[in-house]
Design a protein around this motif. Structure first.
Motif, PDB file in Angstrom:
ATOM      1  N   HIS A 196      37.896  25.440 -79.109  1.00 20.52           N
ATOM      2  CA  HIS A 196      38.142  25.140 -77.698  1.00 20.52           C
ATOM      3  C   HIS A 196      37.645  26.293 -76.845  1.00 20.52           C
ATOM      4  CE1 HIS A 196      40.128  24.074 -74.003  1.00 20.52           C
ATOM      5  NE2 HIS A 196      40.811  25.181 -74.040  1.00 20.52           N
ATOM      6  N   ARG A 197      36.867  25.962 -75.859  1.00 24.21           N
ATOM      7  CA  ARG A 197      36.393  26.972 -74.915  1.00 24.21           C
ATOM      8  C   ARG A 197      37.091  26.740 -73.589  1.00 24.21           C
ATOM      9  NH1 ARG A 197      31.593  24.914 -77.018  1.00 24.21           N
ATOM     10  NH2 ARG A 197      30.887  26.152 -78.758  1.00 24.21           N
ATOM     11  N   GLY A 198      37.293  27.808 -72.848  1.00 16.52           N
ATOM     12  CA  GLY A 198      37.932  27.669 -71.551  1.00 16.52           C
ATOM     13  C   GLY A 198      39.360  28.168 -71.590  1.00 16.52           C
ATOM     14  N   THR A 199      40.030  28.024 -70.470  1.00 19.07           N
ATOM     15  CA  THR A 199      41.363  28.603 -70.355  1.00 19.07           C
ATOM     16  C   THR A 199      42.465  27.569 -70.270  1.00 19.07           C
ATOM     17  OG1 THR A 199      41.096  28.708 -67.960  1.00 19.07           O
ATOM     18  CG2 THR A 199      40.483  30.682 -69.218  1.00 19.07           C
ATOM     19  N   ALA A 200      42.135  26.283 -70.334  1.00 22.39           N
ATOM     20  CA  ALA A 200      43.162  25.252 -70.210  1.00 22.39           C
ATOM     21  C   ALA A 200      44.130  25.329 -71.388  1.00 22.39           C
ATOM     22  CB  ALA A 200      42.519  23.873 -70.138  1.00 22.39           C
ATOM     23  N   MET A 201      45.402  25.306 -71.072  1.00 23.89           N
ATOM     24  CA  MET A 201      46.447  25.252 -72.102  1.00 23.89           C
ATOM     25  C   MET A 201      47.254  23.985 -71.867  1.00 23.89           C
ATOM     26  SD  MET A 201      46.543  27.735 -74.319  1.00 23.89           S
ATOM     27  CE  MET A 201      48.179  27.834 -74.993  1.00 23.89           C
TER      28      MET A 201
ATOM     29  N   GLN B 145      51.256  28.466 -83.745  1.00 22.44           N
ATOM     30  CA  GLN B 145      50.298  29.388 -84.374  1.00 22.44           C
ATOM     31  C   GLN B 145      48.900  28.782 -84.419  1.00 22.44           C
ATOM     32  OE1 GLN B 145      52.226  29.985 -88.132  1.00 22.44           O
ATOM     33  NE2 GLN B 145      53.839  31.263 -87.263  1.00 22.44           N
ATOM     34  N   THR B 146      48.802  27.539 -84.869  1.00 19.92           N
ATOM     35  CA  THR B 146      47.503  26.887 -85.003  1.00 19.92           C
ATOM     36  C   THR B 146      46.911  26.546 -83.638  1.00 19.92           C
ATOM     37  OG1 THR B 146      48.171  25.930 -87.109  1.00 19.92           O
ATOM     38  CG2 THR B 146      46.298  24.887 -86.004  1.00 19.92           C
ATOM     39  N   GLY B 147      47.758  26.106 -82.722  1.00 16.81           N
ATOM     40  CA  GLY B 147      47.291  25.615 -81.443  1.00 16.81           C
ATOM     41  C   GLY B 147      46.896  26.673 -80.441  1.00 16.81           C
ATOM     42  N   ARG B 148      47.385  27.886 -80.608  1.00 20.19           N
ATOM     43  CA  ARG B 148      47.144  28.937 -79.613  1.00 20.19           C
ATOM     44  C   ARG B 148      45.660  29.082 -79.294  1.00 20.19           C
ATOM     45  NH1 ARG B 148      49.447  33.159 -82.153  1.00 20.19           N
ATOM     46  NH2 ARG B 148      51.467  32.274 -81.637  1.00 20.19           N
ATOM     47  N   ALA B 149      44.821  29.171 -80.323  1.00 21.32           N
ATOM     48  CA  ALA B 149      43.382  29.346 -80.122  1.00 21.32           C
ATOM     49  C   ALA B 149      42.713  28.076 -79.586  1.00 21.32           C
ATOM     50  CB  ALA B 149      42.719  29.761 -81.434  1.00 21.32           C
ATOM     51  N   LEU B 150      43.416  26.952 -79.659  1.00 22.57           N
ATOM     52  CA  LEU B 150      42.855  25.668 -79.237  1.00 22.57           C
ATOM     53  C   LEU B 150      43.293  25.273 -77.833  1.00 22.57           C
ATOM     54  CD1 LEU B 150      43.841  23.757 -82.488  1.00 22.57           C
ATOM     55  CD2 LEU B 150      41.555  24.597 -81.923  1.00 22.57           C
ATOM     56  N   GLY B 151      44.145  26.096 -77.225  1.00 21.65           N
ATOM     57  CA  GLY B 151      44.693  25.732 -75.927  1.00 21.65           C
ATOM     58  C   GLY B 151      45.788  24.701 -76.038  1.00 21.65           C
ATOM     59  N   LEU B 152      46.482  24.703 -77.165  1.00 17.17           N
ATOM     60  CA  LEU B 152      47.542  23.723 -77.414  1.00 17.17           C
ATOM     61  C   LEU B 152      48.822  24.459 -77.768  1.00 17.17           C
ATOM     62  CD1 LEU B 152      47.948  20.654 -77.605  1.00 17.17           C
ATOM     63  CD2 LEU B 152      47.370  20.806 -80.024  1.00 17.17           C
ATOM     64  N   GLY B 153      49.864  24.228 -76.993  1.00 15.84           N
ATOM     65  CA  GLY B 153      51.139  24.877 -77.242  1.00 15.84           C
ATOM     66  C   GLY B 153      51.413  25.907 -76.167  1.00 15.84           C
TER      67      GLY B 153
ATOM     68  N   ALA C 262      47.074  19.456 -84.053  1.00 14.04           N
ATOM     69  CA  ALA C 262      46.472  20.788 -83.886  1.00 14.04           C
ATOM     70  C   ALA C 262      45.544  21.109 -85.048  1.00 14.04           C
ATOM     71  CB  ALA C 262      47.565  21.846 -83.752  1.00 14.04           C
ATOM     72  N   THR C 263      45.948  20.757 -86.266  1.00 13.57           N
ATOM     73  CA  THR C 263      45.089  21.043 -87.419  1.00 13.57           C
ATOM     74  C   THR C 263      43.815  20.217 -87.377  1.00 13.57           C
ATOM     75  OG1 THR C 263      46.102  19.429 -88.946  1.00 13.57           O
ATOM     76  CG2 THR C 263      47.100  21.642 -88.858  1.00 13.57           C
ATOM     77  N   ILE C 264      43.905  18.992 -86.870  1.00 15.95           N
ATOM     78  CA  ILE C 264      42.715  18.148 -86.736  1.00 15.95           C
ATOM     79  C   ILE C 264      41.759  18.774 -85.725  1.00 15.95           C
ATOM     80  CG2 ILE C 264      41.884  15.916 -85.878  1.00 15.95           C
ATOM     81  CD1 ILE C 264      44.504  14.722 -87.134  1.00 15.95           C
ATOM     82  N   LEU C 265      42.291  19.192 -84.583  1.00 16.22           N
ATOM     83  CA  LEU C 265      41.455  19.813 -83.555  1.00 16.22           C
ATOM     84  C   LEU C 265      40.850  21.129 -84.045  1.00 16.22           C
ATOM     85  CD1 LEU C 265      43.635  19.076 -80.402  1.00 16.22           C
ATOM     86  CD2 LEU C 265      41.460  17.991 -81.026  1.00 16.22           C
ATOM     87  N   ALA C 266      41.565  21.797 -84.959  1.00 15.54           N
ATOM     88  CA  ALA C 266      41.081  23.070 -85.506  1.00 15.54           C
ATOM     89  C   ALA C 266      40.118  22.868 -86.672  1.00 15.54           C
ATOM     90  CB  ALA C 266      42.259  23.928 -85.963  1.00 15.54           C
ATOM     91  N   GLY C 267      40.011  21.640 -87.176  1.00 15.93           N
ATOM     92  CA  GLY C 267      39.154  21.400 -88.327  1.00 15.93           C
ATOM     93  C   GLY C 267      39.766  21.882 -89.629  1.00 15.93           C
TER      94      GLY C 267
END
Length: 167
Positions: free
Chosen positions: A1-6, A36-44, A156-161
């Motif tokens: 995920h790129r950008g700052t949207a959470m 933990q998983t979602g932080r880098a994805l803008g989730l959570g 979150a794991t799906i979005l993280a691959g």
């Protein structure tokens, strides 16, 4: 995920879950993993808000009273998901994609509503962005919380691959 949207995630449920209940440990585990998983994805991060079960008060107004309590927990602009047996059946990747869209649209928060013993007030269900079903079977609402927490982590794991989700 790129950008700052959470996209913060909140489960708003009718009724209190005893902190020592086995379901509580599972919910905490899955939501912690989501954080933990979602932080880098803008989730959570993910949280749970409980409102009072008004069933004990009885009468036809109990469901509406619960709906009023739940409504107060929905921030302006939040995506609202109502869990209801009459809702849509989504695959886990479909739910992940929807969360990703809400994140990318800068919705800010996704609020998942779980009603009490009699379900959600129809007026509250009707204002939801998505009415989601876990199938035709009826699940105890404490187990529905666990299943939702797991599916949010899985999203979150799906979005993280991540290999956690194997279709």
């Amino acid at each position: 995920h790129r950008g700052t949207a959470m996209l913060r995630v909140r489960i708003c449920a009718v009724g209190r879950l005893n902190a020592r209940a086995p379901e509580a440990a599972l919910i905490d585990d899955y939501l912690s993993r989501l954080g933990q998983t979602g932080r880098a994805l803008g989730l959570g991060p993910a949280s749970v808000t409980e409102v009072e079960d008004r069933k004990a008060a009885g009468g036809p107004g109990a469901m509406a009273a619960e709906a009023a309590l739940l409504s107060r927990q929905i921030p302006d602009g939040a995506a609202v998901v109502a869990l209801d047996e009459r809702g849509r059946l989504l695959t886990s990747p479909d739910l992940a994609a929807q969360l990703g869209r809400w994140r990318d649209d800068a919705r800010g928060e996704a609020v998942f509503l779980i009603g009490g013993a009699d379900g959600l007030d129809p007026a509250l269900r009707d204002r939801a962005d998505l009415v989601l079903s876990f199938g035709k079977m009826v699940w105890p609402h404490m187990l529905a919380r666990v299943m939702l927490a797991e599916q949010l982590y899985r999203a979150a794991t799906i979005l993280a691959g991540s290999p956690y989700h194997r279709a």
